[in-house]
Every structure is written in structure tokens, then in C-alpha cells.
Design a protein around this motif. Structure first.
Motif, PDB file in Angstrom:
ATOM      1  N   UNK A 127      -4.619  34.555  79.902  1.00  0.00           N
ATOM      2  CA  UNK A 127      -4.292  33.158  79.590  1.00  0.00           C
ATOM      3  C   UNK A 127      -4.678  32.776  78.170  1.00  0.00           C
ATOM      4  N   UNK A 128      -5.794  33.316  77.694  1.00  0.00           N
ATOM      5  CA  UNK A 128      -6.279  32.960  76.360  1.00  0.00           C
ATOM      6  C   UNK A 128      -5.785  33.921  75.286  1.00  0.00           C
ATOM      7  N   UNK A 129      -4.864  34.785  75.648  1.00  0.00           N
ATOM      8  CA  UNK A 129      -4.313  35.743  74.693  1.00  0.00           C
ATOM      9  C   UNK A 129      -2.835  35.494  74.408  1.00  0.00           C
ATOM     10  N   UNK A 130      -2.113  34.960  75.380  1.00  0.00           N
ATOM     11  CA  UNK A 130      -0.680  34.754  75.233  1.00  0.00           C
ATOM     12  C   UNK A 130      -0.391  33.419  74.538  1.00  0.00           C
ATOM     13  N   UNK A 131       0.427  33.418  73.486  1.00  0.00           N
ATOM     14  CA  UNK A 131       0.741  32.181  72.770  1.00  0.00           C
ATOM     15  C   UNK A 131       1.322  31.095  73.669  1.00  0.00           C
ATOM     16  N   UNK A 132       2.039  31.495  74.718  1.00  0.00           N
ATOM     17  CA  UNK A 132       2.660  30.515  75.609  1.00  0.00           C
ATOM     18  C   UNK A 132       1.625  29.681  76.357  1.00  0.00           C
ATOM     19  N   UNK A 133       0.490  30.298  76.716  1.00  0.00           N
ATOM     20  CA  UNK A 133      -0.458  29.651  77.612  1.00  0.00           C
ATOM     21  C   UNK A 133      -1.787  29.265  76.965  1.00  0.00           C
ATOM     22  N   UNK A 134      -2.074  29.748  75.777  1.00  0.00           N
ATOM     23  CA  UNK A 134      -3.413  29.585  75.214  1.00  0.00           C
ATOM     24  C   UNK A 134      -3.794  28.125  74.998  1.00  0.00           C
ATOM     25  N   UNK A 135      -2.864  27.294  74.576  1.00  0.00           N
ATOM     26  CA  UNK A 135      -3.208  25.896  74.321  1.00  0.00           C
ATOM     27  C   UNK A 135      -3.610  25.189  75.611  1.00  0.00           C
TER      28      UNK A 135
END
Length: 219
Positions: free
Chosen positions: A76-84
């Protein structure tokens, strides 16, 4: 990956003492459909109509939701889609009656459903986001998944191989804890659901109308 499910129905909502849902939604949901998401605000439990599939703030159009309806908890904290959304702890749940996965029988996929034996709705862990594309405000959500290679039920789904995934189900008694969670570290919630409380069966896909309303609380 879970790409299709039935949201909770009116009886299930009332059995769980949840607030009324002030909008209609489809009988079955697929990526890029709208669905009811439950989250917690300063006023208490609230519903939002969101798109199934995360639409991140940098997206140029809503079609990305067709690819972002599931998110691995491990990244979750690595993928640009989900990090925010993950870093800001935008957690919610998607209450469902049943969800569907593919089981391969003689190398051919069959649509199987998974539901609680007692008929109650259950909560799938979700991450949600709000963004703007042009003049349109987009609210969207993704289901958070976990490794299921050792889960007694979920290990039998998906394509043959050593990659098996399952949605994360938040127990009823931990709903408030999850909706109030203020850390991106969600490992304490990553556990397979108790298979003794669930059952599964072959559910052939039926023809449905995309916009068929599930509930209307204003009748």
C-alpha cells in the motif's frame, strides 16, 4: 482478486443497526460501478457513494478504476495509486452479502460465491480516495487483499499456482477499531476470515442490469 460482489441488502443493514443508505446502488457491483462505502467521521458512521476501483489524485480519467479495485496490503505504501490514501489512513469498509471468485475445475474457471452461513452481511476492508478530474469530484475505493495460500477456503480459488489472494474481512466486533485506525501499519488486521463461519458454492453468472437499484429508502 475480487472483482464482483453483492452489496448488503436492507434486512442485513437493519440487522447490523447501520444508518440508512440515502442513495440507490446496483444489485451486483463490478469495477467502475458505484457502491456504498461505510466510514467514520466526527459525526459517526456515514455512507458515501464511491466508485469501485481507486482513482488516484494524479489520474487523468476514471477508467483506471478497471485496474485498481484490489490493493495488496503488503504494498500500500509503495504503489503510487494507493500511497496517498494509505499514508493518510483513509480506511473504510464495503459491506457485502457475498463476493465471487473463480475456481478452476478441470482447468476451466467457474464463478463461485462466498457468504456467511448465518446470512449476515460482512465488512471488507477498504481504502478510499477523493480527487478531481476536470470539474468532477470523484470518490473511489479499493478492497484491501492479503496472501491466502494457506487459507482453508480461499487457497482453492484463482488460477492454478502459488499466488492466492483474499479480501480482508473486518470482524463485526472490530469495525469501530478499523474505522478509527490512524496508522498505515494495518498488519494487526491482516488475518484470514474464520472459514467455519462461511460457505461457498458454484454460482453461475446471471444476466443483470447495470443500474438496477438495490435499495431505496425513500419509498
Amino acid at each position: 482478486m475480487c472483482a464482483n460482489f453483492k452489496p448488503l441488502n436492507l434486512k442485513q443493514l437493519r440487522d447490523l443497526n447501520l444508518p440508512d443508505i440515502p442513495f440507490d446502488y446496483p444489485d451486483e457491483v463490478y469495477p467502475n460501478y458505484e457502491l456504498p462505502l461505510l466510514f467514520k467521521s466526527a459525526q459517526g458512521l456515514e455512507w458515501r457513494k464511491v466508485r469501485f476501483g481507486m482513482v488516484p489524485k494524479w489520474a487523468e480519467d476514471k477508467s483506471i478504476a478497471l485496474k485498481t479495485y484490489n490493493a495488496r496490503n503488503e504494498t500500500l505504501l509503495q504503489k503510487p495509486t494507493f500511497i496517498n490514501a494509505a499514508s493518510k489512513c483513509k480506511f473504510g469498509v464495503i459491506p457485502v452479502s457475498e463476493f465471487y471468485e473463480s475456481k478452476y475445475i478441470e482447468n476451466k474457471p467457474q464463478r463461485w460465491g462466498v457468504w456467511r452461513k448465518d446470512g449476515q452481511a460482512f465488512y471488507i476492508a477498504a481504502l478510499y480516495e477523493i480527487c478531481r478530474i476536470g470539474e468532477e469530484i470523484i470518490r473511489s475505493a479499493t478492497m484491501i487483499t492479503m496472501d491466502a495460500i494457506d487459507h482453508p477456503m480461499m487457497k482453492d480459488f484463482h488460477e492454478p499456482g502459488n499466488v492466492k489472494r483474499s479480501v480482508i474481512i473486518i470482524p463485526h466486533e472490530r469495525l469501530d477499531e478499523w474505522l478509527s485506525w490512524n496508522s498505515p501499519d494495518i498488519r494487526c488486521f491482516v488475518e484470514g476470515f474464520p472459514e467455519v463461519e462461511f460457505e461457498c458454492s458454484h454460482v453461475p453468472k446471471a444476466k443483470i442490469e447495470k443500474m438496477s437499484p438495490q435499495l431505496n429508502f425513500f419509498d
